[in-house]
Design an enzyme around this catalytic site. Structure first.
Site, PDB file in Angstrom:
ATOM      1  N   CYS A 194       0.821  -1.333  -0.051  1.00 15.62           N
ATOM      2  CA  CYS A 194       0.177  -0.577   0.133  1.00 15.62           C
ATOM      3  C   CYS A 194       0.833   1.164   0.131  1.00 15.62           C
ATOM      4  O   CYS A 194       1.049   1.857   0.835  1.00 15.62           O
ATOM      5  CB  CYS A 194      -0.991   0.037   1.461  1.00 15.62           C
ATOM      6  SG  CYS A 194      -2.215   0.884   1.733  1.00 15.62           S
ATOM      7  N   LEU A 195       1.418   1.824  -0.940  1.00 14.58           N
ATOM      8  CA  LEU A 195       1.514   2.768  -1.694  1.00 14.58           C
ATOM      9  C   LEU A 195       1.547   3.413  -2.270  1.00 14.58           C
ATOM     10  O   LEU A 195       1.110   3.707  -3.058  1.00 14.58           O
ATOM     11  CB  LEU A 195       2.988   2.069  -1.780  1.00 14.58           C
ATOM     12  CG  LEU A 195       4.600   3.723  -1.645  1.00 14.58           C
ATOM     13  CD1 LEU A 195       4.350   3.925  -0.471  1.00 14.58           C
ATOM     14  CD2 LEU A 195       6.032   3.007  -1.768  1.00 14.58           C
TER      15      LEU A 195
END
Lengths: 151, 299
Positions: free
Chosen positions: A87-88
């Site tokens: 999750c970036l």
């Protein structure tokens, strides 16, 4: 398959000639858009001493679209799920063609130093990270020792 | 004349010539400490044609001009490292030559002359990573970043397409009233440009001449090292087994759907969503295709 865009060639050459400390990225034999990656766990993080394998794939319209990146080595981190997905923001809506393979991998390494349990991908990990941080860090160290070591 | 008076005289002259283009900071006892000026090439005031710039910072030691000032070049735009290094060498020479005399205007003049001579960005286009050659059509953004028109057009066409796709998914009241707004790929500032005009540009010249990709011996060795690490970690159970994890996910997702059927607005990481979105990797004959189809389902 269409010819490999020049930008990918240039990035690959630079990754070989001026490697980023703590990061290596090597294109696959049969597909130059697919990279085998190793990111070392940052110092003073629970992932210190670990060598994490990732895979990175440059889609057809790269650099207009973000590379697809995933952890292959198991890792205990609130922003990385059991399938190794990350999750970036820069891999999603904050992607810009001015970013490169090296900057993406540096951002992932930075994410290891700064877990963010308030924006979780692995819910159980994030939950523990919030209610009992020291236990979560112990788990992360244990996973690193068990799964992410070199021979 | 004291040091202080000599410096004061020099700075007054600078202010008279440069007016708003120079800023001077003073310390608590009223002595000038730092002089700053952003320098552009001389283009007869045609701002549109200024493709490079740099900010000169001159720190004045107590004994200036009897000792050399400390000079720094900041926020270079359109200039690569070798150009900056060259400028520093010239600056050093000039400071040696003018020891004991006012030098700031000389420095400004020197830099401006250099910028005027090479008023073509020496940096790379951040999109294709190649330089700018004579005859390439390129854009300088308001934020002083440079792109081949061809590259910038591609960026804008794709980002506006993505933007519109995302907007279409939103309910009407959540949509952006302004519509798509172009941003700089480097600093994300808003930029004004005409895509229809940009996209008529030819691809950059360097791009056409770039060499081909070859697998070197060094690369082979690195590939082998990677493979060894993979095998070792696999033997210790450290490699994620996508299939096994997906099966677990399927069970979790199914039980979630039973209990929360009203949550249909956001399918989250359900397997059906994963499969339907696998078209993203269509056309890519890759042994890892199955893995990649997973990414697109997560937001």
């Amino acid at each position: 398959m269409a010819a490999l865009p020049r930008r990918i060639i240039k990035e690959t050459q630079r990754l070989m000639q001026e490697p980023v400390p703590g990061i290596s990225a090597v294109p696959d034999d049969s597909n130059a858009r697919y990279f085998h990656v190793i990111v070392t766990g940052p110092e003073d993080s629970p992932f210190e001493g670990g060598l994490f394998k990732l895979e990175l794939f440059l889609p057809e319209d790269y650099p207009m679209s973000a590379p697809k990146v995933r952890f292959i080595t198991k890792i205990y981190h609130p922003n990385i799920d059991r399938l190794g997905r990350i999750c970036l923001d820069i891999l999603k809506d904050k992607w810009s063609p001015a970013l490169q393979i090296r900057t993406v991998l540096l951002s992932i390494q930075a994410l290891l130093s700064a877990p963010n349990p308030d924006d979780p991908l692995a819910n159980d990990v994030a939950e523990l990270w919030k209610v009992n941080e020291s236990e979560a860090i112990r788990n992360a160290k244990e996973w690193t020792r068990r799964y992410a070591m070199d021979n | 004349m004291s040091h202080h008076e000599r410096v004061q005289e020099e700075l007054e002259a600078l202010e008279a010539i440069l007016m708003d283009d120079i800023s001077i900071s003073y310390n608590e006892i009223g002595c000038a400490e730092l002089v700053k000026s952003t320098i552009f090439p001389s283009t007869a005031n045609e701002v549109e044609k200024q493709y490079v710039c740099v900010t000169l910072e001159v720190k004045l030691p107590e004994n200036y001009p009897d000792c050399k000032p400390v000079v720094k070049l900041k926020s270079p735009r359109g200039l690569d490292d070798s150009t900056i290094d060259h400028l520093y060498r010239e600056i050093n020479k000039k400071c040696d030559e003018f020891l004991g005399q006012p030098v700031i205007f000389e420095l400004i003049d020197l830099i401006r002359e250099n910028l005027t001579e090479s008023n073509l960005p020496t940096c790379q286009c951040a999109v294709c990573l190649y330089g700018f050659s004579e005859g390439d059509s390129f854009t300088k953004t308001q934020c002083f970043h440079y792109f081949h028109n061809y590259c910038l057009a591609n960026h804008l066409i794709i980002t506006s397409k993505h933007f519109n796709e995302e907007q279409d998914k939103l309910p009407a009241w959540k949509r952006s009233p302004e519509g798509f707004r172009a941003t700089c790929p480097v600093c994300r500032e808003l930029i004004n440009c005409d895509v229809d005009e940009l996209k008529t540009a030819m691809p950059p010249k360097d791009l056409e001449n770039a060499q081909k990709f070859e697998v070197t011996h060094e690369l082979k060795l690195l590939q082998q090292e990677m493979q060894q690490l993979f095998n070792y970690q696999k033997s210790r159970g450290g490699i994620i087994d996508i299939e096994a994890e997906e099966n677990k996910l399927l069970l979790i997702t199914n039980s979630n759907e039973d209990s929360a059927a009203d949550n249909s607005g956001d399918p989250g990481t359900s397997l059906s969503n994963t499969i339907s979105s696998s078209s993203v990797s269509d056309g890519v004959q890759n042994r890892n295709q199955r893995h990649y189809s997973n990414y697109s389902s997560h937001r």
